[in-house]
Motif scaffolding. Structure first.
Motif, PDB file in Angstrom:
ATOM      1  N   GLY A  24      -5.148  42.944  51.795  1.00  0.00           N
ATOM      2  CA  GLY A  24      -4.887  41.536  51.503  1.00  0.00           C
ATOM      3  C   GLY A  24      -4.596  41.337  50.035  1.00  0.00           C
ATOM      4  O   GLY A  24      -4.891  42.190  49.204  1.00  0.00           O
ATOM      5  N   VAL A  25      -3.978  40.224  49.717  1.00  0.00           N
ATOM      6  CA  VAL A  25      -3.631  39.873  48.337  1.00  0.00           C
ATOM      7  C   VAL A  25      -4.357  38.594  47.954  1.00  0.00           C
ATOM      8  O   VAL A  25      -4.723  37.795  48.827  1.00  0.00           O
ATOM      9  CB  VAL A  25      -2.100  39.685  48.188  1.00  0.00           C
ATOM     10  CG1 VAL A  25      -1.381  41.001  48.354  1.00  0.00           C
ATOM     11  CG2 VAL A  25      -1.572  38.651  49.152  1.00  0.00           C
ATOM     12  N   PRO A  26      -4.586  38.365  46.680  1.00  0.00           N
ATOM     13  CA  PRO A  26      -5.260  37.129  46.270  1.00  0.00           C
ATOM     14  C   PRO A  26      -4.393  35.910  46.564  1.00  0.00           C
ATOM     15  O   PRO A  26      -3.168  36.023  46.672  1.00  0.00           O
ATOM     16  CB  PRO A  26      -5.473  37.311  44.768  1.00  0.00           C
ATOM     17  CG  PRO A  26      -4.523  38.359  44.349  1.00  0.00           C
ATOM     18  CD  PRO A  26      -4.323  39.254  45.524  1.00  0.00           C
ATOM     19  N   PRO A  27      -4.987  34.738  46.672  1.00  0.00           N
ATOM     20  CA  PRO A  27      -4.210  33.534  47.021  1.00  0.00           C
ATOM     21  C   PRO A  27      -3.182  33.149  45.949  1.00  0.00           C
ATOM     22  O   PRO A  27      -2.193  32.505  46.264  1.00  0.00           O
ATOM     23  CB  PRO A  27      -5.268  32.439  47.183  1.00  0.00           C
ATOM     24  CG  PRO A  27      -6.488  32.963  46.548  1.00  0.00           C
ATOM     25  CD  PRO A  27      -6.428  34.442  46.638  1.00  0.00           C
ATOM     26  N   LYS A  28      -3.398  33.569  44.703  1.00  0.00           N
ATOM     27  CA  LYS A  28      -2.425  33.225  43.645  1.00  0.00           C
ATOM     28  C   LYS A  28      -1.209  34.139  43.653  1.00  0.00           C
ATOM     29  O   LYS A  28      -0.234  33.866  42.942  1.00  0.00           O
ATOM     30  CB  LYS A  28      -3.103  33.270  42.279  1.00  0.00           C
ATOM     31  CG  LYS A  28      -3.529  34.658  41.826  1.00  0.00           C
ATOM     32  CD  LYS A  28      -4.129  34.627  40.446  1.00  0.00           C
ATOM     33  CE  LYS A  28      -4.529  36.039  40.003  1.00  0.00           C
ATOM     34  NZ  LYS A  28      -5.098  36.047  38.660  1.00  0.00           N
ATOM     35  N   PHE A  29      -1.239  35.236  44.412  1.00  0.00           N
ATOM     36  CA  PHE A  29      -0.115  36.173  44.443  1.00  0.00           C
ATOM     37  C   PHE A  29       1.057  35.541  45.178  1.00  0.00           C
ATOM     38  O   PHE A  29       0.895  34.980  46.264  1.00  0.00           O
ATOM     39  CB  PHE A  29      -0.548  37.469  45.141  1.00  0.00           C
ATOM     40  CG  PHE A  29       0.510  38.546  45.110  1.00  0.00           C
ATOM     41  CD1 PHE A  29       0.884  39.130  43.927  1.00  0.00           C
ATOM     42  CD2 PHE A  29       1.126  38.963  46.275  1.00  0.00           C
ATOM     43  CE1 PHE A  29       1.847  40.116  43.885  1.00  0.00           C
ATOM     44  CE2 PHE A  29       2.087  39.951  46.253  1.00  0.00           C
ATOM     45  CZ  PHE A  29       2.447  40.529  45.056  1.00  0.00           C
ATOM     46  N   GLU A  30       2.256  35.633  44.561  1.00  0.00           N
ATOM     47  CA  GLU A  30       3.441  34.986  45.118  1.00  0.00           C
ATOM     48  C   GLU A  30       4.543  35.992  45.443  1.00  0.00           C
ATOM     49  O   GLU A  30       5.736  35.702  45.301  1.00  0.00           O
ATOM     50  CB  GLU A  30       3.967  33.934  44.130  1.00  0.00           C
ATOM     51  CG  GLU A  30       2.978  32.822  43.878  1.00  0.00           C
ATOM     52  CD  GLU A  30       3.516  31.767  42.937  1.00  0.00           C
ATOM     53  OE1 GLU A  30       4.746  31.689  42.783  1.00  0.00           O
ATOM     54  OE2 GLU A  30       2.706  31.022  42.361  1.00  0.00           O
ATOM     55  N   GLY A  31       4.143  37.201  45.834  1.00  0.00           N
ATOM     56  CA  GLY A  31       5.110  38.192  46.293  1.00  0.00           C
ATOM     57  C   GLY A  31       5.840  38.906  45.189  1.00  0.00           C
ATOM     58  O   GLY A  31       6.874  39.528  45.430  1.00  0.00           O
ATOM     59  N   GLY A  32       5.370  38.853  43.964  1.00  0.00           N
ATOM     60  CA  GLY A  32       6.015  39.559  42.861  1.00  0.00           C
ATOM     61  C   GLY A  32       6.684  38.654  41.855  1.00  0.00           C
ATOM     62  O   GLY A  32       6.907  39.058  40.718  1.00  0.00           O
ATOM     63  N   GLN A  33       7.047  37.430  42.251  1.00  0.00           N
ATOM     64  CA  GLN A  33       7.636  36.509  41.278  1.00  0.00           C
ATOM     65  C   GLN A  33       6.553  35.979  40.341  1.00  0.00           C
ATOM     66  O   GLN A  33       5.378  36.037  40.656  1.00  0.00           O
ATOM     67  CB  GLN A  33       8.341  35.357  41.989  1.00  0.00           C
ATOM     68  CG  GLN A  33       7.415  34.333  42.603  1.00  0.00           C
ATOM     69  CD  GLN A  33       8.171  33.149  43.169  1.00  0.00           C
ATOM     70  OE1 GLN A  33       9.364  33.204  43.353  1.00  0.00           O
ATOM     71  NE2 GLN A  33       7.450  32.091  43.462  1.00  0.00           N
ATOM     72  N   THR A  34       7.002  35.469  39.197  1.00  0.00           N
ATOM     73  CA  THR A  34       6.018  34.998  38.208  1.00  0.00           C
ATOM     74  C   THR A  34       5.201  33.854  38.804  1.00  0.00           C
ATOM     75  O   THR A  34       5.775  32.861  39.267  1.00  0.00           O
ATOM     76  CB  THR A  34       6.717  34.491  36.935  1.00  0.00           C
ATOM     77  OG1 THR A  34       7.755  33.595  37.323  1.00  0.00           O
ATOM     78  CG2 THR A  34       7.298  35.612  36.128  1.00  0.00           C
TER      79      THR A  34
END
Length: 326
Positions: free
Chosen positions: A74-84
């Protein structure tokens, strides 16, 4: 009797459907005692068991392999797929707290040290004298003078001159009433260390130029009534010169208005005369910029118009060259 009823409950629960298992039967005849306790109906729920065939079998609802199928994935909720992310796209905002925290010294503490004989009131009281008299043990950035115990200044016969980094308005007013003076001095941490411990610095350091933030703080203390002692930057000197010029211009305008009003009958006539003078000045400027006496337009382009012009050829310059053909 109790044991048989308990066995019946277990047998009924084993052969009951899923809907009946969720709400187990509560015997009404059994007394509710410490040795015979049970939960309220619906308090306990049967845990969902994954990977037991059916709809939640095999992959247990995680899908066919991939990041989400792994344990601890899983990824943290703030992660947006690599974009800033949004936290980096938006600019920083808000006030920056000043790290320079001054030591607070009250007037009553200085009066106590003067009475004890630790500080000489006839000489200007500096930050070094406050450290030596043990008002404080450490000082990194500077000292701020506060007005607590200002009424005790009447106990002293001599007016005080105190040199600090900053001072409150009430403290400055209280010292000024007794004929004293508060002097605001700018120190960097290194210069303050040299001031407090001169033995550690064999060479005297050069006074520093304060930044704009420190200059603004010193100017605020000057507005309160303190005397500032610091190296003024270039922009401060330029601002002071501009202010003086504006004040002089305002005085001149006031004087001219007084003279005009004394000669004129009313204010309206004086304003009219001023407007007429401005119009005349503007007309004179326009005339001076447009001198059309020696200008002819359009210029003649007819054949033979340049006969009267004197044609001059450029002078021919000869150079001497010496050759040796030996």
């Amino acid at each position: 009797m109790f044991q048989t009823l308990q066995k019946l409950r277990v047998i009924c629960f084993m052969f009951a459907t899923t809907a009946e298992r969720k709400v187990p039967p509560t015997p009404s005849n059994i007394p509710f005692t410490l040795n015979n306790l049970w939960d309220n109906p619906g308090a306990k729920k049967i845990q969902k068991r994954w990977g037991r065939s059916g709809t939640r079998g095999n992959a247990c609802g995680r899908g066919q392999r991939g990041q989400g199928a792994r344990s601890g994935a899983g990824v943290p909720p703030k992660f947006e797929g690599g974009q800033t992310p949004l936290t980096r796209r938006l600019p920083k905002w808000g006030a920056k707290p000043s790290l320079e925290i001054y030591r607070e010294v009250n007037i009553c503490q200085i009066v106590d040290r003067i009475k004890q004989g630790r500080i000489d009131a006839t000489q200007p009281i500096q930050i070094k004298d406050m450290l030596e008299s043990r008002i404080f043990s450490k000082c990194k950035y500077g000292v701020k003078l506060l007005a607590r115990g200002a009424e005790r200044l009447s106990e002293l016969n001599t007016p005080l001159t105190i040199e600090v980094s900053d001072a409150s308005k009430t403290a400055i007013e209280a010292i000024k009433k007794t004929g004293g003076e508060v002097k605001v001095v700018y120190f960097t941490p290194l210069l303050l260390r040299q001031h407090l411990f001169p033995d550690k610095y064999p060479l005297e350091l050069r006074p520093a130029l304060p930044p704009s933030r420190a200059v603004e703080a010193i100017q605020r203390s000057e507005e309160r009534g303190a005397v500032a002692d610091y190296i003024k930057p270039k922009w401060v000197i330029e601002d002071e010169i501009e202010k003086k010029k504006l004040e002089e211009m305002a005085k001149l305008e006031v004087d001219t208005l007084k003279v005009q009003l004394s000669g004129a009958e009313t204010v309206e006539t004086a304003k009219k005369d001023k407007k007429k003078k401005k119009q005349k000045q503007q007309e004179e400027k326009q005339v001076s910029t447009l001198d059309l006496t020696n200008f002819k337009y359009p210029a003649t382009r007819e054949p033979g118009c340049g006969k009267d012009k004197i044609k001059q050829r450029k002078p021919v310059v000869y150079k001497k060259i010496s050759l040796n053909l030996d």
